[in-house]
Motif scaffolding. Structure first.
Motif, PDB file in Angstrom:
ATOM      1  N   ARG A 228       0.292  -0.819  -0.402  1.00  0.00           N
ATOM      2  CA  ARG A 228      -0.205   0.138   0.213  1.00  0.00           C
ATOM      3  C   ARG A 228       0.622   1.239   0.495  1.00  0.00           C
ATOM      4  NH1 ARG A 228      -5.570  -0.013   1.801  1.00  0.00           N
ATOM      5  NH2 ARG A 228      -5.918  -2.290   1.937  1.00  0.00           N
TER       6      ARG A 228
ATOM      7  N   VAL B 107      -5.835   4.703 -17.245  1.00  0.00           N
ATOM      8  CA  VAL B 107      -4.498   5.270 -17.029  1.00  0.00           C
ATOM      9  C   VAL B 107      -5.045   5.479 -15.136  1.00  0.00           C
ATOM     10  CG1 VAL B 107      -4.167   7.625 -17.385  1.00  0.00           C
ATOM     11  CG2 VAL B 107      -4.758   6.675 -18.673  1.00  0.00           C
ATOM     12  N   LEU B 108      -3.631   5.477 -14.696  1.00  0.00           N
ATOM     13  CA  LEU B 108      -3.685   5.279 -13.257  1.00  0.00           C
ATOM     14  C   LEU B 108      -3.403   6.319 -12.547  1.00  0.00           C
ATOM     15  CD1 LEU B 108      -2.803   1.239 -13.278  1.00  0.00           C
ATOM     16  CD2 LEU B 108      -4.683   2.245 -13.231  1.00  0.00           C
ATOM     17  N   VAL B 109      -3.951   7.223 -10.994  1.00  0.00           N
ATOM     18  CA  VAL B 109      -3.338   7.737 -10.379  1.00  0.00           C
ATOM     19  C   VAL B 109      -2.624   6.687  -8.891  1.00  0.00           C
ATOM     20  CG1 VAL B 109      -4.167  10.010 -11.073  1.00  0.00           C
ATOM     21  CG2 VAL B 109      -5.244   8.576  -9.244  1.00  0.00           C
TER      22      VAL B 109
ATOM     23  N   ASP C 169      -1.925   6.889  -4.781  1.00  0.00           N
ATOM     24  CA  ASP C 169      -2.308   7.165  -3.801  1.00  0.00           C
ATOM     25  C   ASP C 169      -2.663   8.525  -3.484  1.00  0.00           C
ATOM     26  OD1 ASP C 169      -2.999   5.998  -0.439  1.00  0.00           O
ATOM     27  OD2 ASP C 169      -2.743   7.924  -0.777  1.00  0.00           O
TER      28      ASP C 169
ATOM     29  N   ARG D  40      -1.781  10.117  -1.247  1.00  0.00           N
ATOM     30  CA  ARG D  40      -0.375  11.091  -0.460  1.00  0.00           C
ATOM     31  C   ARG D  40       0.914  10.696  -0.754  1.00  0.00           C
ATOM     32  NH1 ARG D  40      -4.361   9.422   1.584  1.00  0.00           N
ATOM     33  NH2 ARG D  40      -5.534  10.399   3.093  1.00  0.00           N
TER      34      ARG D  40
ATOM     35  N   ARG E 262       1.871  13.194  -7.752  1.00  0.00           N
ATOM     36  CA  ARG E 262       0.881  14.037  -7.645  1.00  0.00           C
ATOM     37  C   ARG E 262       0.576  14.694  -9.145  1.00  0.00           C
ATOM     38  NH1 ARG E 262       1.682  16.008  -2.766  1.00  0.00           N
ATOM     39  NH2 ARG E 262       0.008  14.664  -2.254  1.00  0.00           N
TER      40      ARG E 262
ATOM     41  N   ARG F 241       4.830  18.837  -7.344  1.00  0.00           N
ATOM     42  CA  ARG F 241       3.779  19.211  -9.284  1.00  0.00           C
ATOM     43  C   ARG F 241       2.648  19.146  -8.094  1.00  0.00           C
ATOM     44  NH1 ARG F 241       5.509  16.199 -12.663  1.00  0.00           N
ATOM     45  NH2 ARG F 241       5.938  17.863 -14.018  1.00  0.00           N
TER      46      ARG F 241
ATOM     47  N   ALA G  23      -7.435  15.975   2.607  1.00  0.00           N
ATOM     48  CA  ALA G  23      -7.855  14.725   1.480  1.00  0.00           C
ATOM     49  C   ALA G  23      -8.962  13.272   2.757  1.00  0.00           C
ATOM     50  CB  ALA G  23      -6.710  14.193   1.614  1.00  0.00           C
ATOM     51  N   PRO G  24      -9.168  12.591   2.093  1.00  0.00           N
ATOM     52  CA  PRO G  24      -9.780  11.151   2.186  1.00  0.00           C
ATOM     53  C   PRO G  24      -9.167  10.210   2.538  1.00  0.00           C
ATOM     54  CG  PRO G  24     -10.467  11.705   0.211  1.00  0.00           C
ATOM     55  CD  PRO G  24     -10.067  13.338   0.510  1.00  0.00           C
ATOM     56  N   GLY G  25      -9.252   9.567   3.715  1.00  0.00           N
ATOM     57  CA  GLY G  25      -8.247   7.931   3.755  1.00  0.00           C
ATOM     58  C   GLY G  25      -7.505   7.650   2.640  1.00  0.00           C
ATOM     59  N   PRO G  26      -6.475   6.802   3.333  1.00  0.00           N
ATOM     60  CA  PRO G  26      -6.049   6.016   1.691  1.00  0.00           C
ATOM     61  C   PRO G  26      -6.961   5.256   1.183  1.00  0.00           C
ATOM     62  CG  PRO G  26      -4.645   5.120   3.815  1.00  0.00           C
ATOM     63  CD  PRO G  26      -5.875   6.490   4.245  1.00  0.00           C
TER      64      PRO G  26
ATOM     65  N   PRO H 268      -8.397   1.875  -1.085  1.00  0.00           N
ATOM     66  CA  PRO H 268      -8.148   0.831  -1.248  1.00  0.00           C
ATOM     67  C   PRO H 268      -6.996   0.271  -1.990  1.00  0.00           C
ATOM     68  CG  PRO H 268      -9.963   0.596  -2.264  1.00  0.00           C
ATOM     69  CD  PRO H 268      -9.842   2.361  -1.628  1.00  0.00           C
TER      70      PRO H 268
ATOM     71  N   PRO I 154      -3.198   0.829  -3.618  1.00  0.00           N
ATOM     72  CA  PRO I 154      -2.332   2.448  -3.840  1.00  0.00           C
ATOM     73  C   PRO I 154      -2.238   3.005  -5.458  1.00  0.00           C
ATOM     74  CG  PRO I 154      -1.087   0.261  -3.846  1.00  0.00           C
ATOM     75  CD  PRO I 154      -2.642  -0.081  -3.852  1.00  0.00           C
ATOM     76  N   TYR I 155      -3.022   2.379  -6.566  1.00  0.00           N
ATOM     77  CA  TYR I 155      -2.985   2.864  -7.888  1.00  0.00           C
ATOM     78  C   TYR I 155      -4.062   2.638  -8.008  1.00  0.00           C
ATOM     79  CZ  TYR I 155       2.185   3.332  -7.076  1.00  0.00           C
ATOM     80  OH  TYR I 155       3.184   3.000  -6.382  1.00  0.00           O
ATOM     81  N   ARG I 156      -4.986   3.626  -8.931  1.00  0.00           N
ATOM     82  CA  ARG I 156      -6.354   3.380  -8.802  1.00  0.00           C
ATOM     83  C   ARG I 156      -6.669   4.401 -10.165  1.00  0.00           C
ATOM     84  NH1 ARG I 156      -6.049   7.735  -5.438  1.00  0.00           N
ATOM     85  NH2 ARG I 156      -7.141   9.916  -6.055  1.00  0.00           N
ATOM     86  N   PRO I 157      -7.580   4.068 -10.768  1.00  0.00           N
ATOM     87  CA  PRO I 157      -7.730   4.853 -12.385  1.00  0.00           C
ATOM     88  C   PRO I 157      -8.127   6.151 -12.014  1.00  0.00           C
ATOM     89  CG  PRO I 157      -9.759   2.434 -11.649  1.00  0.00           C
ATOM     90  CD  PRO I 157      -8.724   2.718 -11.134  1.00  0.00           C
ATOM     91  N   CYS I 158      -8.095   6.561 -12.808  1.00  0.00           N
ATOM     92  CA  CYS I 158      -7.889   8.303 -12.350  1.00  0.00           C
ATOM     93  C   CYS I 158      -8.746   9.163 -12.653  1.00  0.00           C
ATOM     94  CB  CYS I 158      -7.015   9.037 -13.702  1.00  0.00           C
ATOM     95  SG  CYS I 158      -7.353   8.993 -15.671  1.00  0.00           S
TER      96      CYS I 158
ATOM     97  N   ARG J 146     -13.272  10.528  -5.961  1.00  0.00           N
ATOM     98  CA  ARG J 146     -13.111   9.844  -4.607  1.00  0.00           C
ATOM     99  C   ARG J 146     -13.901  10.014  -3.638  1.00  0.00           C
ATOM    100  NH1 ARG J 146      -9.858   7.392  -1.446  1.00  0.00           N
ATOM    101  NH2 ARG J 146      -8.107   9.333  -1.245  1.00  0.00           N
TER     102      ARG J 146
ATOM    103  N   PRO K 160       0.519  20.512  -0.867  1.00  0.00           N
ATOM    104  CA  PRO K 160      -0.717  20.565  -1.488  1.00  0.00           C
ATOM    105  C   PRO K 160      -1.933  20.122  -2.109  1.00  0.00           C
ATOM    106  CG  PRO K 160      -0.506  18.068  -0.636  1.00  0.00           C
ATOM    107  CD  PRO K 160       0.161  18.871  -0.143  1.00  0.00           C
ATOM    108  N   ARG K 161      -2.310  21.309  -3.667  1.00  0.00           N
ATOM    109  CA  ARG K 161      -3.810  22.007  -3.258  1.00  0.00           C
ATOM    110  C   ARG K 161      -4.396  20.907  -3.093  1.00  0.00           C
ATOM    111  NH1 ARG K 161      -1.965  25.901  -8.456  1.00  0.00           N
ATOM    112  NH2 ARG K 161      -3.850  27.461  -7.952  1.00  0.00           N
TER     113      ARG K 161
END
Lengths: 630, 630
Positions: A287, A514-516, A518, A520, A525, B525, B583-586, B588, B590-594, B598, B627-628
């Motif tokens: 994670r 296309v992934l982003v 976490d 944190r 970013r 960034r 920011a919301p919590g982590p 589920p 670590p890498y998720r679709p953009c 959220r 972070p903005r």
């Protein structure tokens, strides 16, 4: 097979026998061929580096001074393990001859009492006096793994006898009431458990358990040496006991090797509490400390895991050996739990952390697997990816580690249980568990269609389990024309009376994703990474529009990416075309008001290639994480 | 003054005499008081570390083994330099006694032929045989600087004689037709030029020029040692000749020390081409290799500059000594060119790179000045900011460097020319150039009003030049009620016949400024940094809402920040309040679709403090780049 849990081991799944897996064509067959072709080169490089010479000198077969650091023997052992697994895949007299000849040298180098470390013996160093750096037990662990591989692959036990003599010596030297130190670099734990599995000698397992439990009490660090990572117990996975560790820390290779060895101990001793701890540690790593490629390790200083969410692509250390150790750990957790998460991890690691570490020719390696190389990058000649891949390294842990891992690839494809077969990785070839035998046909990883054809089946209901990868949204399973949806991140199970010729199909759509990261993860970013199927993609300079500097490219995530099959590029790949833009040139000041407008970014097309294939056209700028056009 | 160009030097501006600057109250007076109070502690710590003991042993005043690395003498010399400048600021018998007593020890430790290195002498090491690490010339350079400071501050020349004897020995040992090596760590260049300035001995300048020109020919790196930065000529600023270098690289302190010394050489030899090269190098550094705080150095491994745009806040090395070396370089370039850019840089460095390195008590230091400390961070005990500030270090270059630089602060405030006075930094007190004397009144850096009152003036037109900082949009200059706009990044000049009592005012609005980095800086960034006046701000955990984890805070840049004067916080600061969100919590995975939505971020207020004041309430999470909220 590498990792063969004992009869009483607490495992959900069991490896197939060596004869139960064959690879026939497709993506991995070419990688395995290249690896096999590199094995004779490995011997040349080990000879040139003096690593084989050290053993010959210690054996009295040559004279001279010792070469290199004290753990050079381990490179030879890893290479011998590769030879053994290659012999199992496809026997050849030459390979057997290598095993016998080098085995004889190793046997001759061994001391009467079982001790063996060529460099220490030649230099007359005091035994075990500098374990934080001499790594005598690390070398022992690799010897044990090689000896077990040789025994399983060839049936010959000469090297195994060397190993057990050394292990007997260790069992009489270390442990409760004896010496209390641990090696600066774990691996002996995995080696001892495998030796236990192969020989049934319980004291090897006991010693492995001792070495696992002995961590976390300040026995590994160099005494009195505090100003750097060498004085930090965390560098040696020795800050906290394994059972109290929440997340792997310190030197990444050491941490994952120890965790894999501890998992072996948990499996063989049925230690559910230890296993649960190790699962939590893996999850914490996954994670917050794992790059999108599966690679681990964020810091050049100390070759270390960073803190959680410290995952800078440009300074990723991502050592090849750390990927291999993570693979070994994930495989043991998969056997122990049957949780498809670990098979997903193995897929990710094989395609995106192991494979990028070796050239398409199979003969040149990365030690450090960066996720971002800047235009005109410089760096130290040995490890820096700025220079491209190298045939060998002063500290040559990585190349023979790649060789033995690729040679053992069949180990990781499938498992068997009393009533079925579990297919974890999709590679064309044949898989046999008991009296169930199936043939896998697939164009994976380029194509998401997997056809399983039954070649032999028992006269009773058995279960065929096919992993549905966590990325495979929209996957369907069934026989021709009758497909049902199956959930990503599970095993799609078919239980029935199979007959030869029966087919089961798994169809996995493979759109580019296309992934982003976490929220944190600071270092990525404003960027996205692209995957397709199991493959992580990257942009590399040679594929981009003329004159476009890689640093200036921005990706437009509003426009879908388009796949393009390019049979002549990098051994044949599916590339991805993306819309994007060129960032305007540098601003007059490096830091400017956030509301200050910037000139518009002219459009530019991007082409992405699979990350594993980068750096095969010389050292060029590359990045996995691409800034979004805003 | 530190840096006193010779009569024929090619400079636009000249330092004021030691007697020409006094500091009276305000922001810096408190910092200088704290620094002065720390000077006796410095002696205790130098004694405890054995650094003074080394010199006593070498002098035959004590017995025992040498302590520490070969360059320990330099810590003593830097501390002596601090004592000298403190004596110049405010003479005291105790300070003079320190200079005399230690000076006598140093003189006694010196060899008959002028050589001097306590550690090498005690250990009987071969002279100059390991210059990449022994740093005998580095120690010499610091001795020269201390001796010049002592001579200028006290008029006593005992230490200066030690210095010239050593320099004569070096001039007979190194250079064309003699030994060709260069020291692994520059600084002797600056020291030799200052010694030339103080004595008029041309061969010291010639030797300095030789050491500058000798770089770039592979004479500094450890021979045959290639696998790390120790084998990389760039680590020693020795990959390219100074004249061919485009951007500082390798070990950051070494690079900027060399550049400062080369600038001294250019100034004293009137070498316009060399000066132009050095200005280009400074500009390349400023545009791509300088953190927003002015600090330089991005890599822990090799304590190095990274590549351009490699500026990760969390792994910023930003060594205190590198900030000091950059300050020294900028000051020399300011004298040479009169370009206000360099005075802007000095302001940035003083407030945001030097000052954060020392606690508000003046007695504890950072070696590494991170721009981001995560919650629960760990790190090596010596250098890692994770542990907070320390009273001393095994490698103690930084603390006495801070001491001597703060003690020399008056040097950097103003300059004089034949027909005027240039005020570069706004500190309450008196400035005198020839027969023009003015008093500065200001609440800077909290308030942007500077009032210059003439106390004495010649009976002719002279020019008063006040720096308008590059950030000072909307600045106005004039007498009461008659203010005209002046351009940021220039000097606002008033030329006239001044009379005692005349006042000139500079009014600089100080709204909080929200900044972004160049589009090519990957690590920041999606983040902004905040400045107000010359100060960089940061968020630190203790100031944030209860329960808000620092990593989760996001700043809303649509809402203006509000200043708040807090006289009891951190010695009295203006804090800034900002709107933001949590920011919301982590997620589920670590890498998720953009495109995956959220959960909405609940609002949260942020409070920013000046960055220099962080880590004075224990080690807490902190970040400069925020972070903005998106």
């Amino acid at each position: 097979m590498t990792v063969l849990p004992g009869p009483a081991a607490a495992v959900e799944l069991r490896p197939l026998p060596l004869s139960g897996v064959s690879v026939a064509g497709g993506f991995w067959a070419r990688r395995l061929e290249a690896n096999r072709a590199a094995i004779p080169l490995g011997r040349e490089r080990l000879t040139e580096a003096g690593s084989i010479g050290n053993l010959r000198i210690a054996a009295g077969q040559a004279t001279g001074a010792a070469s290199g650091a004290g753990f050079r023997d381990s490179d030879v052992y890893k290479w011998l393990e590769a030879v053994a697994w290659e012999y199992a895949r496809d026997p050849g007299e030459g390979l057997l001859e290598e095993l016998r000849e080098l085995g004889a040298t190793i046997a001759a180098a061994q001391r009467e009492d079982g001790y063996l470390n060529a460099v220490a013996q030649i230099r007359g160093e005091e035994r075990y006096a500098r374990l934080w750096m001499s790594h005598e037990l690390y070398c022992a662990g690799h010897l044990f793994q090689a000896a077990v591989a040789a025994a399983r692959a060839t049936g010959e036990k000469r090297l195994l006898r060397v190993a057990t003599r050394f292990a007997d010596h260790l069992a009489g030297t270390f442990g409760p009431g004896r010496r209390g130190e641990v090696d600066g670099h774990p691996v002996v734990e995995m080696g001892l458990v495998e030796l236990y599995r192969e020989t049934g000698e319980r004291r090897y397992l006991d010693l492995a358990r001792h070495f696992v439990e002995a961590r976390g009490h300040g026995r590994a660090a160099k005494p009195g040496f505090d100003p750097s990572h060498y004085g930090d117990p965390a560098h040696y996975s020795d800050r906290l006991p394994v059972r109290e560790t929440e997340s792997p820390e310190g030197h990444a290779v050491r941490a994952v090797y120890l965790a894999a060895g501890a998992t072996d101990v948990a499996i063989e001793t049925g230690d559910a509490a230890l296993l649960a701890t190790l699962r939590r540690q893996y999850d914490a790593m996954r994670r917050g400390k794992q790059h999108i490629t599966g690679a681990v390790g964020s810091r050049w200083d100390g070759e270390a895991f960073g803190e959680a969410y410290e995952l800078a692509p440009d300074r990723a250390y991502a050592e090849t050996c750390a990927a291999i150790g993570t693979l070994q750990w994930a495989w043991r957790l998969l056997l122990a739990t049957g949780d498809p998460l670990y098979a997903d991890q193995i897929e990710l690691l094989l395609y995106n952390a192991l494979l990028p570490a070796v050239s398409l020719t199979g003969a040149d390696y990365f030690y450090v697997n960066t996720l971002h190389r800047r235009t005109g990058a410089r760096g130290e000649v040995q490890r820096s990816p700025a220079h491209g891949r190298r045939p060998w390294f002063n500290c040559a842990c990585c190349p023979p580690n790649v060789m033995r891992t690729l040679a053992a690839l069949p180990s990781y494809l499938a498992t068997g249980t009393a009533d079925g077969l579990q297919v974890h990785q999709y590679v064309p070839g044949t898989l046999t568990s008991g009296d169930l035998s199936v043939e896998i046909g697939t164009g994976y990883p380029w194509d998401g269609l997997v056809t399983v054809t039954v070649r032999a089946a028992p006269p009773r209901e058995v279960e065929l389990a096919l992993r549905v990868p966590d990325w495979a949204q929209g996957a369907r399973l069934g026989s021709l024309g009758r497909l049902r949806p199956v959930a990503p991140g599970t095993y799609a199970r078919t239980r029935r009376l199979f007959r030869p010729g029966d087919q089961v199909q798994l169809r996995m759509p493979m759109p580019a994703r296309v992934l982003v990261a976490d929220d944190r993860v600071d270092a990525t970013r404003g960027c996205v990474a692209v995957m397709r199927g199991p493959l992580v993609y990257a942009i590399e300079q040679p594929d981009q529009p003329d004159g476009a500097v890689l640093e200036d490219l921005r990706i437009n995530t509003e426009v879908p990416l388009e796949p393009e099959h390019l049979p002549d590029l990098l051994g044949g790949v599916i590339a991805l075309r993306a819309a994007g833009a060129l960032a305007p040139g540098p601003a007059p000041t490096p830091y400017r008001p956030c509301e200050q407008p910037r000139p518009p970014a002219p459009p530019a097309d991007l082409k992405l290639i699979p990350y594993y294939a980068w750096a095969n056209r010389g050292p060029h700028a590359m990045r996995v994480w691409i800034p979004r056009k805003t």
